[in-house]
Design an enzyme around this catalytic site. Structure first.
Site, short mmCIF file in Angstrom:
data_model
loop_
_atom_site.label_atom_id
_atom_site.label_comp_id
_atom_site.label_asym_id
_atom_site.label_seq_id
_atom_site.Cartn_x
_atom_site.Cartn_y
_atom_site.Cartn_z
N ILE A 82 0.15 -29.54 0.42
CA ILE A 82 1.52 -29.62 0.06
C ILE A 82 2.53 -28.57 0.38
CG2 ILE A 82 2.93 -30.15 -2.22
CD1 ILE A 82 1.09 -32.15 -1.37
N LYS A 83 3.44 -28.78 1.22
CA LYS A 83 4.49 -27.48 1.47
C LYS A 83 5.37 -27.27 0.62
CE LYS A 83 6.02 -26.08 6.28
NZ LYS A 83 6.52 -26.55 7.43
N LEU A 84 5.60 -26.11 0.14
CA LEU A 84 6.36 -25.79 -1.11
C LEU A 84 7.32 -24.38 -0.63
CD1 LEU A 84 3.41 -25.38 -3.58
CD2 LEU A 84 5.13 -27.37 -3.38
#
Length: 217
Positions: A82-84
């Protein structure tokens, strides 16, 4: 150092995967837009090609919505990362997702202080944007060195993922700086093999071989 191909183009990824040059994939909203496809469809297809981490970015900035989007992305495949955004809300989400055992990639890192916070939040990866720093007249590779020193000083396990790579020299700088991963566009990744002396030397050998009149097969 591992190579993550920075692309949402299935054919580009497949070509590099067949050359055994891909350890993972990074995507972002701009690359999804360029692909012209639905994000869930393209990420799912990438995950069928790649065994390593596939970074899929949320489009939210508030914690609750980030968590909802992350849950949807995480269901696509076990290798989803998951890229945040590297914001306070993103850090909060990173901590929560890490507690769930999910891989995370905190992106848009432009300072050692931000990288320190990413590690404290338990990020799997932090993505310093070295090309964009260079655009502003700041040495991006120096930031990589700073982050490496900080992480080594305190034994942080967060991996440094050099991003915004624009040139083959950026790849070399990332490797020399101790980055764990380089997120590389397909054109740059293929350009790493090129050198004019290699081409010149190969042509000389081929010309000389032709003069021998021999065949191996």
């Amino acid at each position: 150092m591992k190579f993550f191909v920075d692309s949402a183009n299935i054919e580009e990824i497949r070509e590099l995967q067949n050359l055994s040059l891909v350890d993972g994939v990074t995507t972002n909203p701009s690359l999804i837009l360029k692909s012209g496809r639905n994000i869930l469809d393209v990420i799912k297809e990438i995950c069928t090609l790649i065994e390593g981490p596939v970074s899929a970015e949320v489009a939210a900035t508030e914690f609750e919505i980030i968590m909802k989007e992350a849950a949807i992305l995480a269901k696509i495949a076990d290798n989803i990362c998951i890229k945040l955004p590297l914001t306070l809300e993103g850090l909060k989400a990173c901590k929560a997702l890490a507690a769930q055992g999910l891989k995370t990639n905190l992106t848009l890192c432009f300072s050692a202080n931000q990288a320190l916070l990413a590690a404290k939040a338990g990020a799997t990866f932090v993505s310093p944007f070295i090309g964009r720093l260079d655009d502003c007249g700041i040495n991006g590779s120096e930031l990589l060195h700073e982050i490496r020193t900080i992480y080594d000083n305190y034994g942080f396990e967060t991996q440094i993922l050099a991003a915004s790579i624009r040139t083959v020299n950026h790849v070399k700088e990332a490797a020399l700086s101790g980055a764990d991963v380089a997120s590389v566009p397909p054109t740059i990744l293929k350009a790493l093999v090129k050198h004019p002396l290699t081409d010149k030397g190969l042509q000389t050998f081929l010309d000389d071989w032709k003069k021998t009149g021999q065949n191996i097969a």
